[in-house]
Design a protein around this motif. Structure first.
Motif, PDB file in Angstrom:
ATOM      1  N   LYS A 229     -21.448  11.906  -1.912  1.00  0.00           N
ATOM      2  CA  LYS A 229     -20.040  11.560  -1.826  1.00  0.00           C
ATOM      3  C   LYS A 229     -19.452  11.517  -0.344  1.00  0.00           C
ATOM      4  N   LEU A 230     -19.894  12.406   0.299  1.00  0.00           N
ATOM      5  CA  LEU A 230     -19.047  12.692   1.792  1.00  0.00           C
ATOM      6  C   LEU A 230     -19.741  11.445   2.492  1.00  0.00           C
ATOM      7  N   PHE A 231     -21.238  11.194   2.473  1.00  0.00           N
ATOM      8  CA  PHE A 231     -21.620   9.949   3.309  1.00  0.00           C
ATOM      9  C   PHE A 231     -20.855   8.636   2.799  1.00  0.00           C
ATOM     10  N   CYS A 232     -20.587   8.798   1.550  1.00  0.00           N
ATOM     11  CA  CYS A 232     -20.274   7.400   1.038  1.00  0.00           C
ATOM     12  C   CYS A 232     -18.678   7.250   1.459  1.00  0.00           C
ATOM     13  N   HIS A 233     -18.223   8.427   1.614  1.00  0.00           N
ATOM     14  CA  HIS A 233     -16.632   8.234   2.184  1.00  0.00           C
ATOM     15  C   HIS A 233     -16.537   7.988   3.499  1.00  0.00           C
ATOM     16  N   ILE A 234     -17.671   8.384   4.339  1.00  0.00           N
ATOM     17  CA  ILE A 234     -17.522   7.933   5.719  1.00  0.00           C
ATOM     18  C   ILE A 234     -18.165   6.555   5.645  1.00  0.00           C
ATOM     19  N   ALA A 235     -19.277   6.153   5.040  1.00  0.00           N
ATOM     20  CA  ALA A 235     -19.759   4.802   5.540  1.00  0.00           C
ATOM     21  C   ALA A 235     -18.991   3.694   4.841  1.00  0.00           C
ATOM     22  N   LEU A 236     -18.514   3.834   3.681  1.00  0.00           N
ATOM     23  CA  LEU A 236     -18.009   2.567   3.274  1.00  0.00           C
ATOM     24  C   LEU A 236     -16.989   1.919   3.648  1.00  0.00           C
ATOM     25  N   PRO A 237     -15.838   2.873   4.448  1.00  0.00           N
ATOM     26  CA  PRO A 237     -14.867   1.828   5.207  1.00  0.00           C
ATOM     27  C   PRO A 237     -15.557   1.276   6.249  1.00  0.00           C
ATOM     28  N   ARG A 238     -16.324   1.529   7.056  1.00  0.00           N
ATOM     29  CA  ARG A 238     -17.292   1.228   8.140  1.00  0.00           C
ATOM     30  C   ARG A 238     -18.001  -0.350   7.489  1.00  0.00           C
ATOM     31  N   ILE A 239     -18.350  -0.139   6.352  1.00  0.00           N
ATOM     32  CA  ILE A 239     -19.121  -1.276   5.705  1.00  0.00           C
ATOM     33  C   ILE A 239     -18.027  -2.536   5.559  1.00  0.00           C
ATOM     34  N   PHE A 240     -17.122  -2.110   5.093  1.00  0.00           N
ATOM     35  CA  PHE A 240     -16.377  -3.199   4.565  1.00  0.00           C
ATOM     36  C   PHE A 240     -14.878  -3.384   5.307  1.00  0.00           C
ATOM     37  N   GLU A 241     -15.075  -2.561   6.672  1.00  0.00           N
ATOM     38  CA  GLU A 241     -13.878  -2.967   7.474  1.00  0.00           C
ATOM     39  C   GLU A 241     -13.963  -4.381   8.034  1.00  0.00           C
ATOM     40  N   HIS A 242     -14.984  -4.980   8.438  1.00  0.00           N
ATOM     41  CA  HIS A 242     -15.047  -6.537   8.790  1.00  0.00           C
ATOM     42  C   HIS A 242     -15.923  -7.082   7.831  1.00  0.00           C
ATOM     43  N   VAL A 243     -15.497  -8.201   7.022  1.00  0.00           N
ATOM     44  CA  VAL A 243     -15.972  -8.802   5.721  1.00  0.00           C
ATOM     45  C   VAL A 243     -16.095 -10.383   6.288  1.00  0.00           C
ATOM     46  N   ASP A 244     -17.393 -11.088   6.266  1.00  0.00           N
ATOM     47  CA  ASP A 244     -17.553 -12.564   6.504  1.00  0.00           C
ATOM     48  C   ASP A 244     -17.922 -13.238   5.221  1.00  0.00           C
TER      49      ASP A 244
END
Length: 413
Positions: free
Chosen positions: A54-69
């Motif tokens: 959950k910690l890694f998910c909490h860190i990674a998801l905002p970066r993954i979805f910060e820029h969307v195309d």
């Protein structure tokens, strides 16, 4: 969005010291530096890592979805992983899944590209476009939204209207519907009053007037557009515009000259930053007279002026004598602080900017050009001419780095 704890570490039955969260953040910063758009490989890496805990998910998801195309060309992208991922993500948002909705709340920039209605397959383009457009309602923290080569319907306007946090909206080479329909069935060319602080608008085509009537100009602080769209705008008396970039100005055209002068007179009370892009500088020899006629004593609050021109042999010769590449005595306020002249210089593959042979040296700017500029603008602290820049540091002028900017007469920067 969910509770998480620092991951436990074990070797067999023996517990190991936990790693501080700051260390994990540094590791993720190495995998995908913040502030940069993720590459395809970085997105794949963060996606795999996010499933570890959950910690890694909490860190990674905002970066993954910060820029969307959201990219169209439906029939050419059926086996494309990002396209398939976006379809799945939008479906999960529509189903109300918490993780998908949280990803939408993390989105700060969204780009729609190549959603065009063609004679073949228009139904598929419409179907996917509606699904992706409906997902905008969940991106409550969206800051920038761009549409490039897209068709724009009333559904798009309603989705944009609901984005309360939106700060920047851009359209480039889009197709606009001639009429729009509201919920009550009434047809109108201006279905709503859209308030966005910053707008970029280029090559809107025959129906660009639809967008011109939608935008609330009274709340606009920054506008970057071409001259054909600028003529469609009806500025209110209580505008607060601070930044204006106008491109596609053909200064050998009397009609363009009239529109430019009228536009600048309308917004002269508040604009502090002005950028004008001309694309036929080689046509007329009296560019200095043109500036004096159109810009003299118009904008008293101006602090920054940028001219984008096609340099010619005359400028090259003048840059090696006592006169500057262009005559800057155009009557602006003495409070001017920044003066920039750029050329429509092409860029080589990889973003390497072409350096023209007429680029002046920093010594030439200081010795020949600067004294003429300071005579009219004593508060100038930055001068940039064709890729060479100097700035005031303390009591002396020093050479300054020139930030890379893709200089063009049109298009979203």
């Amino acid at each position: 969005m969910f509770r998480w704890t620092i991951p436990e570490r074990r070797v067999g039955d023996r517990n190991l010291p936990t790693i501080p969260t700051e260390i994990y953040l540094e590791i993720f910063e190495h995998l995908a530096p913040s502030g940069e758009k993720l590459s395809v490989e970085q997105t794949k890496t963060l996606t795999r890592v996010s499933g570890s805990c959950k910690l890694f998910c909490h860190i990674a998801l905002p970066r993954i979805f910060e820029h969307v195309d959201f990219v169209g060309l439906v029939y050419y992208r059926h086996d494309n992983l990002p396209f398939s991922r976006n379809i799945s993500w939008c479906s999960r948002m529509a189903a109300g899944e918490d993780l998908a909705l949280w990803g939408a709340e993390c989105t700060r920039e969204c780009n729609f590209r190549d959603w065009q209605l063609e004679s073949e397959g228009s139904w598929a383009v419409n179907m996917f476009a509606k699904r992706f457009t409906s997902s905008l309602s969940h991106m409550t923290n969206l800051r920038r939204l761009t549409f490039t080569r897209c068709f724009i319907t009333n559904n798009h306007w309603r989705a944009v209207m609901a984005l309360r946090a939106l700060g920047e909206l851009a359209f480039d080479k889009c197709q606009f519907t001639e009429t729009a329909q509201l919920e009550d069935g009434i047809h109108t060319n201006h279905p709503m009053n859209l308030r966005v602080p910053s707008i970029e608008f280029y090559e809107g085509g025959a129906h660009a007037y639809v967008a011109a009537r939608v935008f609330n100009l009274g709340h606009l602080r920054s506008l970057k557009t071409d001259l054909p769209f600028a003529v469609l705008l009806d500025w209110p008396q209580d505008y607060i515009l601070e930044q204006l970039h106008l491109s596609q100005i053909k200064y050998s055209s009397p009609a363009h000259e009239f529109v430019l002068r009228a536009t600048l007179r309308k917004i002269r009370q508040s604009v502090a930053e002005l950028k004008l892009s001309f694309y036929d500088h080689m046509r007329l020899p009296d560019f200095e007279h043109y500036l004096q006629s159109n810009l003299s004593e118009i904008i008293q609050k101006l602090r920054s002026l940028t001219l984008v021109v096609d340099p010619n042999i005359r400028d090259y010769l003048q840059s090696h004598v006592k006169s500057p590449p262009l005559c800057f005595r155009v009557g602006f306020s003495e409070n001017m602080e920044k003066l920039i002249v750029q050329s429509h210089a092409p860029c080589y593959p990889g973003g390497i900017r072409f350096v023209p042979p007429w680029q002046p040296s920093s010594d030439h700017l200081q010795q020949s050009t600067l004294p003429l500029i300071l005579a009219d603008f004593p508060n100038i602290n930055y001068v940039e001419i064709y890729g060479t820049a100097i700035r005031l540091k303390g009591d002396s002028w020093v050479e300054a780095p020139v930030p890379y900017v893709a200089v063009d007469s049109t298009g979203i920067s």
